[in-house]
Design an enzyme around this catalytic site. Sequence first.
Site, PDB file in Angstrom:
ATOM      1  N   TYR A  73       0.815  -1.222   0.000  1.00  0.00           N
ATOM      2  CA  TYR A  73       0.000   0.000   0.000  1.00  0.00           C
ATOM      3  C   TYR A  73       0.846   1.269   0.000  1.00  0.00           C
ATOM      4  O   TYR A  73       0.352   2.356  -0.269  1.00  0.00           O
ATOM      5  CB  TYR A  73      -0.951   0.019   1.204  1.00  0.00           C
ATOM      6  N   LYS A  99       3.429 -15.349   1.721  1.00  0.00           N
ATOM      7  CA  LYS A  99       3.335 -16.066   0.446  1.00  0.00           C
ATOM      8  C   LYS A  99       4.768 -16.371   0.021  1.00  0.00           C
ATOM      9  O   LYS A  99       5.202 -16.008  -1.084  1.00  0.00           O
ATOM     10  CB  LYS A  99       2.567 -15.184  -0.560  1.00  0.00           C
ATOM     11  N   ASP A 115     -10.805  -9.092   7.778  1.00  0.00           N
ATOM     12  CA  ASP A 115     -12.237  -8.997   7.466  1.00  0.00           C
ATOM     13  C   ASP A 115     -12.906 -10.372   7.509  1.00  0.00           C
ATOM     14  O   ASP A 115     -14.012 -10.522   8.022  1.00  0.00           O
ATOM     15  CB  ASP A 115     -12.464  -8.354   6.094  1.00  0.00           C
ATOM     16  N   ASP A 172      -5.315  -7.076   5.594  1.00  0.00           N
ATOM     17  CA  ASP A 172      -6.533  -6.358   5.232  1.00  0.00           C
ATOM     18  C   ASP A 172      -7.640  -7.376   4.924  1.00  0.00           C
ATOM     19  O   ASP A 172      -8.764  -7.297   5.424  1.00  0.00           O
ATOM     20  CB  ASP A 172      -6.237  -5.490   3.997  1.00  0.00           C
ATOM     21  N   ASP A 194      -3.080 -18.142   1.093  1.00  0.00           N
ATOM     22  CA  ASP A 194      -4.245 -18.786   0.471  1.00  0.00           C
ATOM     23  C   ASP A 194      -4.775 -19.905   1.377  1.00  0.00           C
ATOM     24  O   ASP A 194      -5.990 -20.034   1.588  1.00  0.00           O
ATOM     25  CB  ASP A 194      -3.909 -19.307  -0.932  1.00  0.00           C
TER      26      ASP A 194
END
Length: 350
Positions: free
Chosen positions: A140, A186, A246, A242, A218
């Site tokens: 980001y 990852k 959620d 992020d 994943d």
Amino acid sequence: MYKIVSIPGDGIGPEVVAGALEVLEKVGRKHGLDFSVEEHPFGGASYDLHGEMLTDATLEACRNCDAVLLGAVGGPKWENLPHDKKPEAALLRIRKELGLFANLRPAKVYDALVDASSLKDEVVRGTDFLVFRELTGGIYFGQPRGFDENRGWNTMVYERYEVERIARLAFEAARKRSGRVMSIDKANVLEVSQFWRNVVQEIHKDYRDVELNHMYVDNAAMQIVRNPKQFDVIVTGNLFGDILSDIAGMITGSLGMLPSASIGSKHALYEPIHGSAPDIAGRNIANPIATIASVAMMFEHSFRRTDIATEIYDAIENALASGIRTADIAKPGEKTVSTTDMTNAIVRQL
Ligand code: NAD
């Protein structure tokens, strides 16, 4: 004496913050703790008064206190302002100015609300873990970034110090919980993730009493939904955090229940994850629990009083177990109570 800055903000913000401050006052009296609470405008409320969403005075007050309690900001009235004048820009700015590099989101399922989850009772009951999301680095913020007609690009970069400081926070937190950290990356595809993993392993040498495991992002997304009880503390980068926070939050049921903390080396800000809910603002029907639980997080992380945090969580649990429900967590046809009734019920439990 603890100095707290209260920023009620817009919409239901003032209603839920009022409830949280009552809880704060109650535990203060009970434990003989002194608080000074100073209120400051922020968001639309500040724009209407001063022509800007975040004034220097509010920012200065946040820099000079022990913890900030924020309600929510924004609403239709301020939606058409230019991008850099919007409430979201002020939220990003306050987090950046205070150096809040770690975002903490608990995923805790209250027994009384097990059936509000989208997952089966036996999968979700007893879930209680904490996600540490890195908040001021990663893709980001990485440079270069941009796009032209034929290409779009961002850069995912982590500096050693950025990984070290959030890894330490996660290990410290795990020590006070069940002693397990899952670092999510990852590393099978991304070099930046391999670097993240290496640094987390190095920091782990200072926390040998904590169990460290690694999981690919994943797989983690799948595991949170398949068997959320396997997690205790999760630590991950900005982008993965992020998304995962959620997923983690929503398996617990309702937006009105979820607190958060954003922590830096000097400052900390506590807020519910929901917004200003303009559709129900001013009607005294909002659920104050997310903001009350944010106060519990304040005791845990800013004031190092896990005992008081546990008391607040227990009071929430007991109020819910007595059958009391605000509209957002009630089943169809069930009797519902107001924001102030829910607050009073929790204060009574304390
Ligand atoms: P929202 O979270 O405000 O509301 C989504 C839905 O959940 C609404 O139906 C609302 O009534 C309900 N809800 C939310 N909190 C609740 C509570 N405590 N009790 C009962 N019901 C609750 O999200 P939105 O509608 O997308 O956004 C509304 C405004 O809030 C926008 O201006 C947005 O920019 C802002 N916002 C602010 C923050 C923040 O301050 N951190 C976060 C998200 C959205």
